[in-house]
Design a protein around this motif. Sequence first.
Motif, mmCIF file in Angstrom:
data_model
loop_
_atom_site.group_PDB
_atom_site.id
_atom_site.type_symbol
_atom_site.label_atom_id
_atom_site.label_comp_id
_atom_site.label_asym_id
_atom_site.label_seq_id
_atom_site.Cartn_x
_atom_site.Cartn_y
_atom_site.Cartn_z
ATOM 1 N N CYS A 293 4.414 -11.418 4.868
ATOM 2 C CA CYS A 293 4.201 -10.044 5.336
ATOM 3 C C CYS A 293 4.815 -9.073 4.325
ATOM 4 C CB CYS A 293 4.821 -9.848 6.713
ATOM 5 S SG CYS A 293 6.617 -10.037 6.742
ATOM 6 N N GLN A 294 4.631 -7.800 4.571
ATOM 7 C CA GLN A 294 5.325 -6.777 3.801
ATOM 8 C C GLN A 294 6.532 -6.323 4.610
ATOM 9 O OE1 GLN A 294 3.372 -2.975 3.263
ATOM 10 N NE2 GLN A 294 4.328 -2.693 1.271
ATOM 11 N N MET A 295 7.724 -6.422 4.027
ATOM 12 C CA MET A 295 8.936 -5.972 4.702
ATOM 13 C C MET A 295 9.679 -5.016 3.782
ATOM 14 S SD MET A 295 12.003 -8.068 6.626
ATOM 15 C CE MET A 295 12.987 -8.533 5.207
ATOM 16 N N THR A 296 9.892 -3.814 4.250
ATOM 17 C CA THR A 296 10.526 -2.772 3.447
ATOM 18 C C THR A 296 11.688 -2.161 4.215
ATOM 19 O OG1 THR A 296 8.357 -2.254 2.518
ATOM 20 C CG2 THR A 296 10.124 -0.671 2.137
ATOM 21 N N ALA A 297 12.821 -2.035 3.548
ATOM 22 C CA ALA A 297 13.983 -1.406 4.174
ATOM 23 C C ALA A 297 13.745 0.088 4.331
ATOM 24 C CB ALA A 297 15.233 -1.656 3.333
ATOM 25 N N MET A 298 14.157 0.638 5.465
ATOM 26 C CA MET A 298 14.037 2.078 5.702
ATOM 27 C C MET A 298 14.954 2.830 4.734
ATOM 28 S SD MET A 298 11.775 2.185 8.041
ATOM 29 C CE MET A 298 11.853 3.898 8.599
ATOM 30 N N PRO A 299 14.566 4.042 4.336
ATOM 31 C CA PRO A 299 15.365 4.791 3.349
ATOM 32 C C PRO A 299 16.812 5.000 3.762
ATOM 33 C CG PRO A 299 13.214 5.822 3.655
ATOM 34 C CD PRO A 299 13.332 4.749 4.693
ATOM 35 N N MET B 2 4.078 -6.422 -2.988
ATOM 36 C CA MET B 2 4.744 -5.281 -2.347
ATOM 37 C C MET B 2 5.972 -4.873 -3.150
ATOM 38 S SD MET B 2 6.501 -7.278 0.816
ATOM 39 C CE MET B 2 7.636 -8.634 0.498
ATOM 40 N N ALA B 3 6.328 -3.597 -3.012
ATOM 41 C CA ALA B 3 7.511 -3.060 -3.680
ATOM 42 C C ALA B 3 7.932 -1.796 -2.943
ATOM 43 C CB ALA B 3 7.211 -2.761 -5.148
ATOM 44 N N VAL B 4 9.154 -1.358 -3.209
ATOM 45 C CA VAL B 4 9.668 -0.131 -2.609
ATOM 46 C C VAL B 4 9.550 0.986 -3.623
ATOM 47 C CG1 VAL B 4 11.645 0.984 -1.531
ATOM 48 C CG2 VAL B 4 11.272 -1.469 -1.208
ATOM 49 N N GLY B 5 8.735 2.003 -3.300
ATOM 50 C CA GLY B 5 8.506 3.103 -4.214
ATOM 51 C C GLY B 5 9.444 4.273 -3.960
ATOM 52 N N PRO B 6 9.254 5.364 -4.696
ATOM 53 C CA PRO B 6 10.116 6.547 -4.525
ATOM 54 C C PRO B 6 9.742 7.338 -3.279
ATOM 55 C CG PRO B 6 8.418 6.960 -6.176
ATOM 56 C CD PRO B 6 8.282 5.518 -5.777
ATOM 57 N N ALA B 7 10.627 8.220 -2.880
ATOM 58 C CA ALA B 7 10.394 9.165 -1.778
ATOM 59 C C ALA B 7 10.052 8.463 -0.470
ATOM 60 C CB ALA B 7 9.283 10.151 -2.153
ATOM 61 N N GLY B 8 10.716 7.351 -0.195
ATOM 62 C CA GLY B 8 10.522 6.679 1.089
ATOM 63 C C GLY B 8 9.154 6.070 1.277
ATOM 64 N N LEU C 155 -4.683 -0.171 -4.375
ATOM 65 C CA LEU C 155 -3.276 0.189 -4.174
ATOM 66 C C LEU C 155 -3.166 1.075 -2.936
ATOM 67 C CD1 LEU C 155 -0.412 0.099 -5.618
ATOM 68 C CD2 LEU C 155 -1.014 2.328 -6.555
ATOM 69 N N TYR C 156 -2.178 0.759 -2.088
ATOM 70 C CA TYR C 156 -1.905 1.567 -0.895
ATOM 71 C C TYR C 156 -0.424 1.904 -0.844
ATOM 72 C CZ TYR C 156 -6.551 0.706 1.029
ATOM 73 O OH TYR C 156 -7.909 0.679 1.232
ATOM 74 N N LEU C 157 -0.133 3.091 -0.336
ATOM 75 C CA LEU C 157 1.252 3.517 -0.170
ATOM 76 C C LEU C 157 1.478 3.902 1.284
ATOM 77 C CD1 LEU C 157 0.166 4.875 -3.133
ATOM 78 C CD2 LEU C 157 2.640 5.063 -3.346
ATOM 79 N N TYR C 158 2.613 3.477 1.815
ATOM 80 C CA TYR C 158 2.973 3.812 3.193
ATOM 81 C C TYR C 158 4.199 4.707 3.173
ATOM 82 C CZ TYR C 158 4.859 3.377 7.899
ATOM 83 O OH TYR C 158 5.374 3.657 9.144
ATOM 84 N N ASP C 159 4.047 5.904 3.742
ATOM 85 C CA ASP C 159 5.155 6.852 3.839
ATOM 86 C C ASP C 159 5.943 6.536 5.108
ATOM 87 O OD1 ASP C 159 6.748 9.183 4.395
ATOM 88 O OD2 ASP C 159 5.518 10.275 2.948
ATOM 89 N N MET C 160 7.149 6.019 4.929
ATOM 90 C CA MET C 160 7.949 5.591 6.075
ATOM 91 C C MET C 160 8.491 6.771 6.881
ATOM 92 S SD MET C 160 9.964 2.273 4.531
ATOM 93 C CE MET C 160 10.217 2.906 2.886
ATOM 94 N N ARG D 238 10.872 0.433 -10.715
ATOM 95 C CA ARG D 238 12.081 0.871 -11.422
ATOM 96 C C ARG D 238 11.888 2.314 -11.872
ATOM 97 N NH1 ARG D 238 17.568 0.292 -12.224
ATOM 98 N NH2 ARG D 238 18.125 1.044 -14.304
ATOM 99 N N GLN D 239 12.745 3.219 -11.400
ATOM 100 C CA GLN D 239 12.709 4.632 -11.749
ATOM 101 C C GLN D 239 11.317 5.236 -11.547
ATOM 102 O OE1 GLN D 239 14.363 4.968 -15.701
ATOM 103 N NE2 GLN D 239 16.467 4.772 -14.963
ATOM 104 N N GLY D 240 10.743 4.947 -10.400
ATOM 105 C CA GLY D 240 9.460 5.537 -10.044
ATOM 106 C C GLY D 240 8.247 4.899 -10.692
ATOM 107 N N LYS D 241 8.428 3.800 -11.428
ATOM 108 C CA LYS D 241 7.310 3.120 -12.065
ATOM 109 C C LYS D 241 7.095 1.743 -11.442
ATOM 110 C CE LYS D 241 7.575 5.432 -16.560
ATOM 111 N NZ LYS D 241 7.696 5.259 -18.026
ATOM 112 N N LEU D 242 5.854 1.470 -11.094
ATOM 113 C CA LEU D 242 5.490 0.183 -10.515
ATOM 114 C C LEU D 242 5.148 -0.795 -11.627
ATOM 115 C CD1 LEU D 242 4.589 -1.682 -8.135
ATOM 116 C CD2 LEU D 242 2.325 -0.619 -8.344
#
Length: 586
Positions: A234-240, A303-309, A334-339, A446-450
């Motif tokens: 699954c995709q698991m991402t820590a909350m900001p 999956m990865a953790v991007g910038p701005a939550g 590519l999809y982005l989920y805004d937490m 890393r620093q806003g780059k995927l």
Amino acid sequence: MGKKGKNEKKVKGAEKTAAKMEKKVSKRSKREEEDLEALIAEFQNLDAKKTQVEETACSPPSPRLSASLSTHPDKDELILFGGEFFNGKKTYLYNDLFFYNIKKNSWVKSEIPNPPPPRCSHQAVTVSQGGGQLWVFGGEFASPNGEQFYHYKDLWVLHLAKNTWENIKAPGGPSGRSGHRMALIKRQLLVFGGFHESTRDFIYYNDVHLFSLETFSWSRLSASGTAPSPRSACQMTAMPDGSGVMIYGGYSKVRLKKDVEKGTIHSDMFLLKQEGKDGQEKWTWSRLNPSGNKPPPRSGFSMAVGPAGRSVLFGGVCDEEEEETLEGDFYNDLYLYDMVKNRWYPGQCKGNKIEKKKRRRGKKDEADGEVADQVTEERHFQGPTEVIKEIVTEDGTVMTIKEVIPGAQDVEEDENEQEEEEEEEDDTVSVLVEPCPRSSAMATVRQGKLFLYGGMFEVGNRQFTLNDLYCLDLHKMDHWDVLVEMDPKTQEWLEESASEEDDDDDEEEEVEGGAEGGEEESDEEDDNEHPAVKDEETLNEYQARTEQYWIGLARTNMGPDAKDKKVAKVALAMAKVFYEDHLEDA
């Protein structure tokens, strides 16, 4: 009575023929089967002989999937560990360690004494404490023939400042598994889900475990509410704010009866949240119903953790299971989920601005700023478009790939025709470069780059494993940078040849003496009962036309507990043997 006896004779004949052919096909695999724990111990003994750290500048790591790609907590570096590779005959598992310098675009292989044994489908998390650490948990090891699996339940830490591996032996941790997920929640490692598979059975998990980075101890988390069903990948991402994790999708399967399994690609979302003060925390599961454009169902995504939550989801595969066949559509979208907003966005590259000016040459009003003003969040995230591509490899294999490419930008209808004419006249416009569709790739931010590395895709029975590296600036969303190139058409794919199969058969005849000699007449009678080869019919055409017959024959011999993948492989080989025997007789 006569009819029943005749049918029984046919069944026995089919079983005997299937047994003979299955022995021919699987004898090599059976010779390679070893006790996996002993094999793992052998790898560890070899690694134990290394007493010094060796760091060597090197070319990019070999093609692989299901490795871990992590960002260094203190440097502009990426850390690649482990993974697997299959060349058509043999499965390779790795425990090599690489560091990628982002600024220099260079690789270093680091050989550190006493590393974890080879594995794939594990999880790795970096933390800043202790001079920087890489924590690794679980994963799986496979026998060279890919038929046996060993699931780890060990926990390791790489001390980045000291260049040392340490095996953390703490009781009460999760059971052995792979395909699980692990995230850093404040000063704890949170592990969720995964699966364990043996030769006869499998189990999927939805349990949650916490490992304290302060006390070095495991605890099992109990949460109220409705938890996700058991699953892996699954995709698991820590909350900001570090209060919990978001979980999306995953894969699981159930056994309906002895010889029938059903896979499920999940697309639901959950939030596991912690509330309360230290010592009085309460964890609660709740279901999420996000807005926006949700990704179509798929498994094997990166999956990865991007910038701005925002969490990032790339690619994957959607398998279509029909009876004994399995086909998959691979993705590169590519999809982005805004937490924070609880909203999905399809990630769309805007394209190179210079190229846009070339396309719009002569339209001064737009070039002076209107285009830039129209670049909004919704234009960043427009739906993808699917195209079908066919390429021919060096060995003649035709690869048909369903690829997702960015859709056209919204423009006024009265401008379309004029712009298309300008594009046709402008030979300098280049095609937007992007990763090919794939699953099981490694991704990190890393620093806003995927950064996206490796992975695999399949064409028919052939697997292509990658070692290319791409980078996308998630702030600009303008284009993919190619850091490491790879042409999958050049990758060698090995398959057991007819001569090797004949060698196996000869070896078995030497062992069994003339035991089968007296059965040649009945074997010929059995051959007459198989589907006949039509005039001018190729091997591929014959295998496709008679696939279900040979799968049924292979299943009869191998039993209900045999894996579908192995049954299908044996069935293809049986059909090939019969086809080649027909050609020889003709």
